[in-house]
Design an enzyme around this catalytic site. Structure first.
Site, PDB file in Angstrom:
ATOM      1  N   LYS A  85      15.688  22.141 -10.714  1.00 56.06           N
ATOM      2  CA  LYS A  85      15.075  20.872 -11.125  1.00 56.06           C
ATOM      3  C   LYS A  85      16.013  19.939 -11.873  1.00 56.06           C
ATOM      4  O   LYS A  85      16.789  20.352 -12.722  1.00 56.06           O
ATOM      5  CB  LYS A  85      13.854  21.152 -12.023  1.00 56.06           C
ATOM      6  CG  LYS A  85      12.673  21.771 -11.318  1.00 56.06           C
ATOM      7  CD  LYS A  85      12.072  20.856 -10.254  1.00 56.06           C
ATOM      8  CE  LYS A  85      11.269  19.762 -10.862  1.00 56.06           C
ATOM      9  NZ  LYS A  85       9.908  20.174 -11.167  1.00 56.06           N
ATOM     10  N   GLU A 138       9.882   8.682 -16.846  1.00 55.85           N
ATOM     11  CA  GLU A 138       8.548   9.263 -17.067  1.00 55.85           C
ATOM     12  C   GLU A 138       8.057   8.979 -18.491  1.00 55.85           C
ATOM     13  O   GLU A 138       6.889   8.642 -18.715  1.00 55.85           O
ATOM     14  CB  GLU A 138       8.585  10.777 -16.865  1.00 55.85           C
ATOM     15  CG  GLU A 138       8.700  11.206 -15.419  1.00 55.85           C
ATOM     16  CD  GLU A 138       8.843  12.712 -15.323  1.00 55.85           C
ATOM     17  OE1 GLU A 138       7.827  13.388 -15.177  1.00 55.85           O
ATOM     18  OE2 GLU A 138       9.979  13.212 -15.428  1.00 55.85           O
ATOM     19  N   HIS A 190       0.834  -1.217   0.000  1.00 55.09           N
ATOM     20  CA  HIS A 190       0.000   0.000   0.000  1.00 55.09           C
ATOM     21  C   HIS A 190       0.868   1.265   0.000  1.00 55.09           C
ATOM     22  O   HIS A 190       0.438   2.310   0.462  1.00 55.09           O
ATOM     23  CB  HIS A 190      -0.953   0.027   1.203  1.00 55.09           C
ATOM     24  CG  HIS A 190      -1.673  -1.268   1.415  1.00 55.09           C
ATOM     25  ND1 HIS A 190      -2.930  -1.512   0.901  1.00 55.09           N
ATOM     26  CD2 HIS A 190      -1.310  -2.404   2.054  1.00 55.09           C
ATOM     27  CE1 HIS A 190      -3.297  -2.739   1.243  1.00 55.09           C
ATOM     28  NE2 HIS A 190      -2.332  -3.296   1.927  1.00 55.09           N
ATOM     29  N   SER A 235      14.608  22.042 -15.936  1.00 55.00           N
ATOM     30  CA  SER A 235      13.423  22.848 -16.213  1.00 55.00           C
ATOM     31  C   SER A 235      13.887  24.203 -16.721  1.00 55.00           C
ATOM     32  O   SER A 235      14.916  24.718 -16.294  1.00 55.00           O
ATOM     33  CB  SER A 235      12.614  23.015 -14.922  1.00 55.00           C
ATOM     34  OG  SER A 235      11.853  24.208 -14.976  1.00 55.00           O
TER      35      SER A 235
END
Ligand code: ARG
Length: 464
Positions: free
Chosen positions: A289, A296, A162, A283
């Site tokens: 970043k 991804e 979980h 970024s």
């Protein structure tokens, strides 16, 4: 040459007007099926060789065809070949060029053959080649995982259920879970190859041919395992492509799950691993970043491969026997499924061996999350307390720890004994992370010893 003949020299005989210009472009596949040129030529050369062996072509005719096709392959590879949409597909482009080059003999190549068995043969040859390349990348990724798992056999991290801290595991064990997924993907890939590697050639348009062809001979020349046994099925079956897309979708799903973990673990909140800069981007607005773009993207690309599977299933579902032009729509989904899986495997095979675990952070996360609670319950069971009672006792100890912000292993013996007088000094060994993982020492368990043994077994099975 009349306008009508110029437009399509290979089937214009029964037509009284030329094809509408838009329809011609709409029905053409050459812009995408030209990527099978090598397999088309390979199939044609085998067909011509067989035709000469059975006396349908003379050896001079065969030699002219084989040489002409070799030259065409070279023209294509040198970027000199003029692909024509008017000639519809890769098959007619190459055949027309052959006739340009060697004259009337070129027109004999299509004897005893149809584009229907030709295209089915080309896709199978093409997919077989791609499967072999995919297998190479998959193996590279799998062996990189084994090396990493061996190195990290004793590195401790929290295991989750979980997405909540559950029990300590070794990082090597977690990596071997990824390995198992990929191992099954590879089994599916190699199993699919068996059904891909069947030869449709000789089915001709749908019913076979009146020439004395020897399909077994063409089959041997092309390295197929066997011929397709039924001519109607041979030209219409695309279930091998559907099967490939299904395994590709499943394999992408595995890569996507791994990606999800990499994305989570590289976040500042987890900080379990670092990916080298070369697999990340920045970024344009936020200078701090460093984004895990490769995982991804792989996670995102999974959707299109799932889509290709649905495309092909839907393409097939209402087709009557035998060949229908619908099947021309099989190529783009199949090609893209192969390309997407190949790119994803390649990126992963490069990236995975380069990931760097932050061992201290992982360990601390396991220590903080009451990950050894089950170990304490098992300890009490060994002291004679029934499991349900020991579960209750440890639950109370955890609640106490939460209120005091103290993990089980950080409590004193007297603190622990508040919950059970069966707890003695020997409990601390059980509550260490090392004690916890080492105790799960059976096949498939998380103990470092088991991870090392599993790596050795996997290496042997791979022959790596
Ligand atoms: N371009 C076609 C395809 O991809 C080749 C077979 C065409 N056959 C036909 N009878 N029109 O399926």
């Amino acid at each position: 040459m009349s306008d009508k003949q110029q437009q399509n020299k290979l089937w214009g005989g029964r037509f009284s007007e030329s094809t509408d210009a838009f329809v011609q472009a709409f029905t053409a596949s050459v812009l995408f099926d030209q990527r099978m040129y090598r397999q088309d030529i390979q199939g044609s050369q085998a067909h011509a060789s067989m035709l000469a062996e059975v006396g349908v072509l003379t050896t001079e005719e065969r030699d002219a065809i084989l040489k002409g096709l070799d030259e065409i392959r070279q023209e294509i590879e040198d970027g000199e070949f003029q692909w024509s949409v008017a000639l519809e597909d890769v098959h007619m482009n190459i055949e027309a060029r052959l006739t340009d080059k060697i004259g009337i003999t070129g027109k004999k190549l299509h004897t005893g053959r149809s584009r229907n068995d030709q295209v089915a043969t080309d896709i199978r040859l093409w997919l077989r080649d791609e499967i072999d390349l995919l297998d190479g990348e998959l193996l590279r990724l799998m062996s990189g995982l084994l090396d990493l798992a061996e190195r990290e056999a004793a590195t401790i991290m929290p295991g989750f259920t979980h997405l909540q801290t559950a029990q300590p595991v070794t990082f090597g064990h977690h990596l071997l879970a990824w390995f198992e997924m990929l191992k099954r993907d590879r089994e599916r890939l190699l199993d699919c190859r068996k059904r891909v590697n069947r030869m449709p050639l000789g089915a001709a348009a749908l019913a076979g041919t009146t020439y004395p062809i020897k399909r077994e001979r063409t089959c041997e020349l092309l390295g197929f395992d066997a011929v397709c046994e039924n001519s109607l099925d041979a030209v219409s079956d695309r279930d091998f492509a559907i099967e490939f897309c299904a395994l590709a979708a499943l394999s992408m799903t595995h890569l996507s799950r791994i990606s999800e973990e990499l994305v989570l673990w590289t976040s500042a909140q987890f900080n379990f691993i670092d990916l080298p800069d070369r697999f990340c981007t920045g970024s344009s607005i936020m200078p701090q970043k460093k984004n895990p773009d490769v995982p991804e993207l792989v996670r995102g690309k999974t959707g299109r491969v799932n889509g290709h599977l649905i495309s092909l299933l839907t393409l097939m579902k209402s087709q009557p026997l035998a060949y229908n032009k619908d099947n021309q729509e099989d190529k783009e989904p199949l090609f893209d499924a192969v390309d997407t899986l190949a790119g994803s495997l390649r990126a992963f095979a490069d990236m995975i061996p380069a990931l760097e675990p932050n061992r201290e952070v992982m360990r601390e996360a396991a220590r903080r999350g009451f990950a050894t609670a089950t170990d304490l319950a098992d300890y009490l069971v060994r002291k004679g307390i029934p499991f349900r009672d020991s579960h209750e006792i440890v639950g109370k100890a955890v609640a106490y720890g939460v209120s005091k912000k103290k993990d089980l292993g950080d409590m004193s013996l007297s603190e622990l004994r508040q919950f059970s007088d069966q707890i003695d000094d020997d409990v601390f060994e059980v509550l260490t992370l090392e004690g916890s993982v080492s105790a799960r020492n059976h096949i498939g368990g998380t103990a470092p010893e088991q991870v090392r043994a599993a790596v050795a077994r996997a290496r042997e099975a791979l022959g790596a």
